[in-house]
Design an enzyme around this catalytic site. Structure first.
Site, PDB file in Angstrom:
ATOM      1  N   ASP A  27      56.237  46.313  70.752  1.00  0.00           N
ATOM      2  CA  ASP A  27      55.819  45.389  69.704  1.00  0.00           C
ATOM      3  C   ASP A  27      56.369  45.921  68.378  1.00  0.00           C
ATOM      4  OD1 ASP A  27      54.448  44.007  67.694  1.00  0.00           O
ATOM      5  OD2 ASP A  27      52.678  43.730  68.962  1.00  0.00           O
ATOM      6  N   SER A  59      64.664  32.095  56.941  1.00  0.00           N
ATOM      7  CA  SER A  59      64.536  30.679  57.298  1.00  0.00           C
ATOM      8  C   SER A  59      64.694  29.847  56.045  1.00  0.00           C
ATOM      9  CB  SER A  59      63.141  30.425  57.895  1.00  0.00           C
ATOM     10  OG  SER A  59      62.861  29.035  57.936  1.00  0.00           O
ATOM     11  N   TYR A 111      53.887  31.636  56.450  1.00  0.00           N
ATOM     12  CA  TYR A 111      55.211  31.802  57.060  1.00  0.00           C
ATOM     13  C   TYR A 111      56.294  31.708  55.989  1.00  0.00           C
ATOM     14  CZ  TYR A 111      59.299  30.893  60.037  1.00  0.00           C
ATOM     15  OH  TYR A 111      60.537  30.966  60.644  1.00  0.00           O
TER      16      TYR A 111
HETATM   17  N1  LIG Z   1      62.894  28.472  65.802  1.00  0.00           N
HETATM   18  C1  LIG Z   1      63.341  27.974  64.665  1.00  0.00           C
HETATM   19  O1  LIG Z   1      63.578  26.756  64.533  1.00  0.00           O
HETATM   20  C2  LIG Z   1      63.573  28.899  63.478  1.00  0.00           C
HETATM   21  C3  LIG Z   1      64.028  28.353  62.280  1.00  0.00           C
HETATM   22  C4  LIG Z   1      64.293  29.199  61.209  1.00  0.00           C
HETATM   23  C5  LIG Z   1      64.095  30.560  61.340  1.00  0.00           C
HETATM   24  N2  LIG Z   1      63.644  31.085  62.514  1.00  0.00           N
HETATM   25  C6  LIG Z   1      63.493  32.535  62.615  1.00  0.00           C
HETATM   26  O2  LIG Z   1      64.385  32.986  63.604  1.00  0.00           O
HETATM   27  C7  LIG Z   1      63.849  34.134  64.272  1.00  0.00           C
HETATM   28  C8  LIG Z   1      63.829  33.882  65.779  1.00  0.00           C
HETATM   29  O3  LIG Z   1      63.037  32.733  66.012  1.00  0.00           O
HETATM   30  P1  LIG Z   1      62.981  32.046  67.461  1.00  0.00           P
HETATM   31  O4  LIG Z   1      62.289  30.727  67.270  1.00  0.00           O
HETATM   32  O5  LIG Z   1      64.310  32.097  68.080  1.00  0.00           O
HETATM   33  O6  LIG Z   1      61.974  33.048  68.174  1.00  0.00           O
HETATM   34  P2  LIG Z   1      61.268  32.963  69.614  1.00  0.00           P
HETATM   35  O7  LIG Z   1      61.946  31.940  70.459  1.00  0.00           O
HETATM   36  O8  LIG Z   1      59.811  32.832  69.356  1.00  0.00           O
HETATM   37  O9  LIG Z   1      61.634  34.393  70.207  1.00  0.00           O
HETATM   38  C9  LIG Z   1      61.091  35.484  69.630  1.00  0.00           C
HETATM   39  C10 LIG Z   1      61.667  36.740  70.266  1.00  0.00           C
HETATM   40  O10 LIG Z   1      61.116  37.835  69.590  1.00  0.00           O
HETATM   41  C11 LIG Z   1      60.281  38.561  70.491  1.00  0.00           C
HETATM   42  N3  LIG Z   1      59.078  38.933  69.742  1.00  0.00           N
HETATM   43  C12 LIG Z   1      58.169  38.126  69.156  1.00  0.00           C
HETATM   44  N4  LIG Z   1      57.210  38.857  68.593  1.00  0.00           N
HETATM   45  C13 LIG Z   1      57.511  40.165  68.824  1.00  0.00           C
HETATM   46  C14 LIG Z   1      56.906  41.395  68.512  1.00  0.00           C
HETATM   47  N5  LIG Z   1      55.748  41.440  67.823  1.00  0.00           N
HETATM   48  N6  LIG Z   1      57.496  42.535  68.909  1.00  0.00           N
HETATM   49  C15 LIG Z   1      58.667  42.506  69.625  1.00  0.00           C
HETATM   50  N7  LIG Z   1      59.295  41.370  69.937  1.00  0.00           N
HETATM   51  C16 LIG Z   1      58.715  40.212  69.553  1.00  0.00           C
HETATM   52  C17 LIG Z   1      59.994  37.604  71.656  1.00  0.00           C
HETATM   53  O11 LIG Z   1      59.687  38.284  72.878  1.00  0.00           O
HETATM   54  P3  LIG Z   1      58.140  38.641  73.296  1.00  0.00           P
HETATM   55  O12 LIG Z   1      57.321  37.416  73.059  1.00  0.00           O
HETATM   56  O13 LIG Z   1      58.240  39.055  74.719  1.00  0.00           O
HETATM   57  O14 LIG Z   1      57.727  39.758  72.396  1.00  0.00           O
HETATM   58  C18 LIG Z   1      61.325  36.891  71.735  1.00  0.00           C
HETATM   59  O15 LIG Z   1      62.291  37.711  72.362  1.00  0.00           O
HETATM   60  C19 LIG Z   1      62.472  34.361  63.660  1.00  0.00           C
HETATM   61  O16 LIG Z   1      62.564  35.338  62.648  1.00  0.00           O
HETATM   62  C20 LIG Z   1      62.127  33.005  63.062  1.00  0.00           C
HETATM   63  O17 LIG Z   1      61.218  33.131  61.993  1.00  0.00           O
HETATM   64  C21 LIG Z   1      63.370  30.287  63.589  1.00  0.00           C
END
Ligand SMILES: NC(=O)c1ccc[n+]([C@@H]2O[C@H](COP(=O)([O-])OP(=O)(O)OC[C@H]3O[C@@H](n4cnc5c(N)ncnc54)[C@H](OP(=O)(O)O)[C@@H]3O)[C@@H](O)[C@H]2O)c1
Length: 281
Positions: free
Chosen positions: A86, A165, A177
């Site tokens: 984590d 983001s 957020y």
């Molecule tokens: N999704 C969007 O549309 C979007 C848009 C703009 C920005 N972002 C940013 O882009 C980044 C990635 O987003 P995403 O949507 O692709 O994420 P996601 O699909 O939720 O994937 C998150 C990844 O991070 C790991 N993770 C989450 N919490 C963790 C923790 N406490 N410790 C270690 N690993 C952790 C997860 O694995 P585990 O759950 O197994 O830990 C997974 O591998 C983030 O910073 C998000 O804020 C996302």
């Protein structure tokens, strides 16, 4: 004659093409990406590995790390190092950085990708939601960079990419957020100045809403096609949300020497998206 031309070009900072051949993208680089089993992080890990980098990644779910390894080619998985942890646990994160550097013989770049939001709107989110959201996005980024700096310095410099983001500057629901993503952009700009003398570049990448299979935007597309179409028409002039692999390419560029002139920047990768959320404002 040619030598004289080359001297003049170099003194004026003109790249005559030779340097382009000498500077591959990320091949052979030693890179670390947090949160690499799903969404954007997974695409970054896959791209960097396919491009010939050595890649370390972590996530909380060990079985997802194993599944990621199993899905890569033998070559790519041979250059992959994983640890379940984590990122909000400081000691675990620091140990992971040290173990990755030990495995690879150093580090050339890190990507703070793990992130997300806890809690809902102002009156529905409590202090713990705010603190957890801050720790996951901002606290983990600051500690990751701090732990990596000695290795990047030893390597003679490096590249840090912070995944923020468009919510970092566009108003939207769940202010905990957006304000954490805003702080990440500030971190990138300030740390770029602080670490610049060590040859360490720091940049933020700010994705728009990403279309990730099974996630929110993908669900909205299939479950509420009319609302999805209306949001796309109004807020996404290029016809749809950005794909995570498109964002991953920008991250790879910032990790490579092609981007040597960029530090302290925040690069939106959002297809000119306006509102960050369909949930209001
Ligand atoms: N999704 C969007 O549309 C979007 C848009 C703009 C920005 N972002 C940013 O882009 C980044 C990635 O987003 P995403 O949507 O692709 O994420 P996601 O699909 O939720 O994937 C998150 C990844 O991070 C790991 N993770 C989450 N919490 C963790 C923790 N406490 N410790 C270690 N690993 C952790 C997860 O694995 P585990 O759950 O197994 O830990 C997974 O591998 C983030 O910073 C998000 O804020 C996302």
């Amino acid at each position: 004659m040619f030598d004289r031309v080359r001297d003049v070009s170099e003194s004026r900072g003109v790249d005559r093409g030779q340097g382009v051949r000498d500077r591959p993208g990320v091949r052979g680089k030693r890179l670390l990406v947090t949160g690499g089993t799903r969404g954007l992080g997974e695409q970054i890990v896959r791209l960097l590995a396919a491009e010939g980098a050595r890649v370390a990644t972590c996530a909380r779910t060990a079985s997802d790390l194993e599944a990621l390894r199993g899905s890569l080619s033998a070559d790519d998985s041979g250059r992959l190092f994983t640890q379940p942890l984590d990122v909000t646990e400081p000691e675990r994160l620091e140990n992971f950085v040290a173990a990755s550097a030990q495995r690879f013989g150093g580090l050339d770049g890190v990507v703070a990708c793990a992130g997300g939001s806890r809690g809902r709107s102002l009156e529905l989110a409590d202090a713990e939601d705010w603190a957890a959201t801050w720790e996951l996005n901002v606290g983990h980024t600051a500690r990751l960079v701090r732990a990596a700096v000695p290795y990047l310095r030893t390597a003679g410099g490096g590249s840090v990419v912070v995944i923020s983001s468009i919510s970092g500057w566009k108003p939207g629901p769940n202010a905990q957020y957006g304000s954490a993503k805003s702080a990440q952009i500030h971190l990138a700009a300030s740390l770029a100045r602080e670490l610049g003398p060590d040859g360490i570049r720091v940049n933020a990448v700010s994705p728009g809403s990403m279309l990730i299979p099974g996630r929110r935007w993908d669900r909205m597309r299939t479950e509420e096609p009319e609302a999805f179409a209306a949001f796309t028409r109004a807020e996404l002039p290029s016809g749809g949300p950005v794909a995570p692999h498109e964002v991953a390419r920008v991250v790879a560029f910032l990790l490579s020497d092609w981007s040597s002139g960029i530090s302290g920047a925040n690069l939106p990768v959002d297809r000119a998206q306006n509102a960050p959320s369909p949930d209001g404002y």
